[in-house]
Scaffold this active site. Structure first.
Site, mmCIF file in Angstrom:
data_model
loop_
_atom_site.group_PDB
_atom_site.id
_atom_site.type_symbol
_atom_site.label_atom_id
_atom_site.label_comp_id
_atom_site.label_asym_id
_atom_site.label_seq_id
_atom_site.Cartn_x
_atom_site.Cartn_y
_atom_site.Cartn_z
ATOM 1 N N THR A 102 88.714 73.278 78.772
ATOM 2 C CA THR A 102 89.831 73.433 79.709
ATOM 3 C C THR A 102 89.377 73.024 81.103
ATOM 4 O O THR A 102 88.197 73.153 81.424
ATOM 5 C CB THR A 102 90.239 74.926 79.692
ATOM 6 O OG1 THR A 102 90.902 75.179 78.460
ATOM 7 C CG2 THR A 102 91.153 75.307 80.849
ATOM 8 N N ARG B 134 101.527 78.463 69.980
ATOM 9 C CA ARG B 134 100.626 79.396 70.676
ATOM 10 C C ARG B 134 100.455 78.961 72.142
ATOM 11 O O ARG B 134 100.209 77.800 72.425
ATOM 12 C CB ARG B 134 99.270 79.431 69.971
ATOM 13 C CG ARG B 134 98.237 80.367 70.620
ATOM 14 C CD ARG B 134 97.357 79.644 71.606
ATOM 15 N NE ARG B 134 96.244 80.472 72.101
ATOM 16 C CZ ARG B 134 95.465 80.086 73.105
ATOM 17 N NH1 ARG B 134 95.669 78.942 73.711
ATOM 18 N NH2 ARG B 134 94.486 80.863 73.494
ATOM 19 N N GLY C 256 98.372 79.893 75.739
ATOM 20 C CA GLY C 256 97.197 80.608 76.233
ATOM 21 C C GLY C 256 97.413 81.159 77.636
ATOM 22 O O GLY C 256 98.548 81.292 78.120
ATOM 23 N N ASP C 257 96.310 81.466 78.285
ATOM 24 C CA ASP C 257 96.346 82.081 79.616
ATOM 25 C C ASP C 257 96.622 81.069 80.734
ATOM 26 O O ASP C 257 97.091 81.445 81.812
ATOM 27 C CB ASP C 257 94.990 82.731 79.905
ATOM 28 C CG ASP C 257 93.877 81.691 79.828
ATOM 29 O OD1 ASP C 257 93.658 81.127 78.734
ATOM 30 O OD2 ASP C 257 93.255 81.399 80.873
ATOM 31 N N THR D 13 88.909 80.187 82.346
ATOM 32 C CA THR D 13 88.799 79.446 81.091
ATOM 33 C C THR D 13 88.128 80.340 80.061
ATOM 34 O O THR D 13 87.417 81.281 80.410
ATOM 35 C CB THR D 13 87.988 78.142 81.295
ATOM 36 O OG1 THR D 13 87.724 77.551 80.016
ATOM 37 C CG2 THR D 13 86.663 78.386 81.996
ATOM 38 N N GLY D 14 88.365 80.027 78.792
ATOM 39 C CA GLY D 14 87.772 80.839 77.735
ATOM 40 C C GLY D 14 88.827 81.239 76.727
ATOM 41 O O GLY D 14 89.852 80.562 76.590
ATOM 42 N N GLY E 262 91.824 82.580 75.623
ATOM 43 C CA GLY E 262 93.021 82.929 76.370
ATOM 44 C C GLY E 262 93.553 84.314 76.065
ATOM 45 O O GLY E 262 94.056 85.011 76.955
#
Ligand code: ASP
Length: 304
Positions: free
Chosen positions: A173, A201, A203-204, A224-225, A227
């Site tokens: 990301t 889906r 994510g964050d 990042t990571g 989510g």
């Protein structure tokens, strides 16, 4: 210090197991330095933090090394679905898109949502209709989907895995945050999400306060990571709150934020933070975070 600009960018958190030598790392460092220098050109010339983070994020989206824009990972259907968010710390205006496809630079679309719509977050086909209405060109799959991502996807399908950290070898990301010479902060985050994710889906990254946040009173953050971990801890806003409510600086807030992520959900992720006076800090609970920064107009630095 206050008249200088600061800029940070990242290219994702994960293990990046393929990066084993200086030679493997070189393409990442080249892109990080080139992107920082483009950001420096904007900010040193009196440009806004918002323009700098949008431009830096778009450049990283163009680079197929990273999981955003061109080079995004594929979902379980073998399709690209991307998320992006941007925020202006001066006004708390924000724009984001979720589950978009056939868009070369989702961060540009996120900014258009911020400035040309009455909304903060548009998703799926509604976001695509908005992109069409803005005159944004659609790009073919052949542009977005690289051979490397197809190979990873076939591998993931065989393993029957949704490659979330810590299993994920690479996340990739991208994000950019800045403080401009006028003292305004901005943040941007863009992603293809996680490999082999369920269609739909989100994510964050496009969620204001989870994967992206900026407020002139505190800091700019890009996360990042995994989510799902970052959403459940509302990580970017949590870090801003640590600064606002506890009076921490960027480095202290990052350390406290990472401790919080671990303690609450044993979360896998990383953040970059520029605080309101331009101090830069990064932290991660994953093995690696690809990132770079220019603190208060200084030399550009890059780390994996
Ligand atoms: N946070 C992103 C997501 O969960 C993935 C990443 O940062 O690599 O969509």
């Amino acid at each position: 210090m206050a008249k200088d600009f600061s800029l940070m960018i990242h290219g994702g958190a994960g293990t990046f197991a393929k990066v084993r030598s200086d030679t493997d790392a070189a393409p990442y460092f080249n892109t990080i330095h080139a992107t920082l220098e483009e950001g420096r050109r904007i900010l040193a010339g009196g440009g806004t933090a918002l323009d700098a983070v949008e431009t830096c994020c778009a450049l990283l989206e163009d680079d197929p090394l990273f999981n955003a824009g061109r080079g995004s990972v594929l979902n379980a259907d073998g399709r690209v679905e991307m998320d992006a968010g941007i925020m202006d710390g001066a006004t708390l205006a924000a724009g984001a898109v979720a589950s978009v496809h056939h868009i070369a630079r989702p961060i540009v679309l996120a900014r258009l949502v911020m400035v040309r719509s009455d909304h903060v977050l548009l998703g799926g086909e509604g976001a695509m209709a908005f992109a069409d209405a803005c005159g944004m060109a659609r790009v073919p799959d052949a542009y977005l989907i690289t051979e490397a991502r197809e190979r990873e996807w076939r591998c993931a399908r065989r393993a029957g895995d949704t490659l979330l950290p810590p299993a994920a070898e690479e996340c990739g990301t991208v994000g950019a945050i800045a403080r401009d010479c006028a003292g305004d902060l901005a943040a941007a985050t863009s992603t293809g999400g996680v490999l082999n994710k369920a269609p739909g889906r989100i994510g964050d990254s496009p969620l204001i306060g989870a994967g992206v946040y900026a407020d002139n009173a505190t800091c700019a953050v890009s996360a990042t990571g995994h989510g799902e971990d970052l959403m459940r801890t509302v990580l970017a806003k949590t870090i801003a709150d640590l600064i606002e409510l506890r009076g921490l600086d960027a480095a202290q807030a990052v350390a406290a934020g990472m401790a919080y992520l671990r303690r609450k959900v044993e979360g896998h992720g990383g953040v970059i933070v520029v605080d309101r006076i331009g101090r830069c800090a990064a932290g991660f609970t994953t093995p690696r975070l690809i990132h770079g920064w220019i603190e208060c107009g200084g030399a550009s630095q890059a780390r994996i």
